[in-house]
Design an enzyme around this catalytic site. Sequence first.
Site, PDB file in Angstrom:
ATOM      1  N   LYS A 185       0.836  -1.209   0.000  1.00 25.91           N
ATOM      2  CA  LYS A 185       0.000   0.000   0.000  1.00 25.91           C
ATOM      3  C   LYS A 185       0.866   1.253   0.000  1.00 25.91           C
ATOM      4  CE  LYS A 185      -4.335  -1.710   1.972  1.00 25.91           C
ATOM      5  NZ  LYS A 185      -5.372  -1.507   2.993  1.00 25.91           N
TER       6      LYS A 185
ATOM      7  N   LYS B  70      -7.760 -10.567  -8.388  1.00 27.89           N
ATOM      8  CA  LYS B  70      -8.844 -10.834  -7.451  1.00 27.89           C
ATOM      9  C   LYS B  70      -9.914  -9.763  -7.600  1.00 27.89           C
ATOM     10  CE  LYS B  70      -8.464  -9.238  -2.886  1.00 27.89           C
ATOM     11  NZ  LYS B  70      -9.384  -9.139  -1.807  1.00 27.89           N
TER      12      LYS B  70
ATOM     13  N   LYS C 134     -13.029  -4.311  -4.315  1.00 29.56           N
ATOM     14  CA  LYS C 134     -13.822  -3.087  -4.205  1.00 29.56           C
ATOM     15  C   LYS C 134     -13.082  -1.917  -4.809  1.00 29.56           C
ATOM     16  CE  LYS C 134     -14.970  -4.209   0.281  1.00 29.56           C
ATOM     17  NZ  LYS C 134     -14.403  -3.827   1.516  1.00 29.56           N
TER      18      LYS C 134
HETATM   19  P1  ATP Z   1     -11.146  -5.284  -1.513  1.00 28.16           P
HETATM   20  O1  ATP Z   1      -9.751  -5.637  -1.925  1.00 28.16           O
HETATM   21  O2  ATP Z   1     -12.191  -5.757  -2.449  1.00 28.16           O
HETATM   22  O3  ATP Z   1     -11.343  -3.865  -1.041  1.00 28.16           O
HETATM   23  P2  ATP Z   1     -10.730  -6.531   0.941  1.00 28.16           P
HETATM   24  O4  ATP Z   1      -9.900  -7.765   0.784  1.00 28.16           O
HETATM   25  O5  ATP Z   1     -10.106  -5.302   1.454  1.00 28.16           O
HETATM   26  O6  ATP Z   1     -11.516  -6.231  -0.376  1.00 28.16           O
HETATM   27  P3  ATP Z   1     -12.451  -6.409   3.208  1.00 28.16           P
HETATM   28  O7  ATP Z   1     -13.628  -5.536   3.074  1.00 28.16           O
HETATM   29  O8  ATP Z   1     -11.347  -5.972   4.081  1.00 28.16           O
HETATM   30  O9  ATP Z   1     -11.988  -6.887   1.762  1.00 28.16           O
HETATM   31  O10 ATP Z   1     -12.880  -7.827   3.728  1.00 28.16           O
HETATM   32  C1  ATP Z   1     -14.056  -8.451   3.411  1.00 28.16           C
HETATM   33  C2  ATP Z   1     -13.862  -9.936   3.273  1.00 28.16           C
HETATM   34  O11 ATP Z   1     -14.047 -10.295   1.896  1.00 28.16           O
HETATM   35  C3  ATP Z   1     -12.481 -10.477   3.661  1.00 28.16           C
HETATM   36  O12 ATP Z   1     -12.656 -11.613   4.462  1.00 28.16           O
HETATM   37  C4  ATP Z   1     -11.829 -10.828   2.336  1.00 28.16           C
HETATM   38  O13 ATP Z   1     -10.951 -11.929   2.450  1.00 28.16           O
HETATM   39  C5  ATP Z   1     -13.025 -11.175   1.468  1.00 28.16           C
HETATM   40  N1  ATP Z   1     -12.756 -10.943   0.035  1.00 28.16           N
HETATM   41  C6  ATP Z   1     -12.486  -9.758  -0.555  1.00 28.16           C
HETATM   42  N2  ATP Z   1     -12.322  -9.910  -1.893  1.00 28.16           N
HETATM   43  C7  ATP Z   1     -12.494 -11.230  -2.163  1.00 28.16           C
HETATM   44  C8  ATP Z   1     -12.460 -12.031  -3.370  1.00 28.16           C
HETATM   45  N3  ATP Z   1     -12.210 -11.498  -4.555  1.00 28.16           N
HETATM   46  N4  ATP Z   1     -12.671 -13.355  -3.261  1.00 28.16           N
HETATM   47  C9  ATP Z   1     -12.925 -13.902  -2.064  1.00 28.16           C
HETATM   48  N5  ATP Z   1     -12.983 -13.227  -0.909  1.00 28.16           N
HETATM   49  C10 ATP Z   1     -12.764 -11.900  -0.932  1.00 28.16           C
END
Ligand code: ATP
Length: 335
Positions: free
Chosen positions: A115, A198, A201
């Site tokens: 990050k 992946k 968001k």
């Molecule tokens: P993003 O990268 O989409 O912002 P994140 O990993 O920061 O997502 P969080 O909001 O911190 O997501 O966590 C929400 C949950 O969703 C976590 O347990 C994360 O592992 C899961 N998650 C996020 N993206 C995926 C994905 N593409 N496939 C499976 N699980 C996911």
Amino acid sequence: MSSKPRLFSGMQPSAESLHIGNYIGALLQWKELQSTHDAIFCIVDLHAITVAQEPAALRENTRRTAAQYIAAGIDPQVSTLFVQSHVAAHPQLAWVLNTITGFGEASRMTQFKDKAAKQGADTASVGLFAYPTLMAADILLYNAVAVPVGDDQKQHVELTRDLANRFNTRFGATFAMPEPLILKETARIYDIQNPASKMSKSAESAAGVVWLLDEPSVTAKKIKSAVTDAGREVRYDVAEKPGVSNLLTIFSVLSDRSISSLEVDYQGRGYGDFKKDLADVVVETFAPIRERTRELLDDPAELDRVLASNADRAAAIADATLANVYDRIGLLPKG
Ligand code: ATP
Ligand code: LTN
């Protein structure tokens, strides 16, 4: 007191809507875990502000995240679902943990390095650097033994274990030792326009992200235009057919059918039928969640009340842990 093992997990309120990756990768599994565990799910707004957030959007997204979790089956009567900033013990314990964390140790966290590299080392904040100690505080305040996370968060749970150990050795047995509960590999969902990354968001383009709260027509259109691979065979093969394989995973999880039975069903029928049926399955799965989310958001006072009473439940546990920690490290109690 519940005799079930204590579980803790968190999600950041960093978008208006969750996506199908959050749903399959986290929500569906958390929903199952709440019957076998004493589960605590936290909307980690203090983690979200480690990168810039627009204040009005953050407030709105916090409610929306809570509403979507409840709508998807996290029951705030069964589990504890609360907002991190409502329980002051989180940043308070994080401060104490900062004092026993090495600067070099924190510098080795790969999420921080990634990050910070993205933002430029000069704009990355001290808060971003301290993200993992706040996460350790989340877990240790509740003496959680099970921590469901994606693979990318494993290093933070390892750090949490190291800090728990260090504190216990220096000040006497205080914290339980948490274990990461790495979610199923099949639970990783990829961007449907760019299956090499992946679904996220914060993706550069939202074209490949399937949002829980989108209109059904938008969802169906997105899925029908998902990237597929050369050929016309519906076959699970991550190396040769990453796009189709990702769609097969989604189809299989949401319809509760095996990938091989789907392969048989769509043999010789090409991608068009397959994507049309998948669009129907996704729309049908999301429709009731969307509707329930709307109802919950239509009554923000009631939603806030639920979150407040859940925060009180969380605080009763967290405050006791923090008081014990303050005592052990020698802070003078207020007379
Ligand atoms: P993003 O990268 O989409 O912002 P994140 O990993 O920061 O997502 P969080 O909001 O911190 O997501 O966590 C929400 C949950 O969703 C976590 O347990 C994360 O592992 C899961 N998650 C996020 N993206 C995926 C994905 N593409 N496939 C499976 N699980 C996911
Ligand atoms: N860092 C996690 C969110 C998170 C968390 C936690 C997960 C914050 N505190 C405590 C498990 C336990 C993420 O980005 N998914």
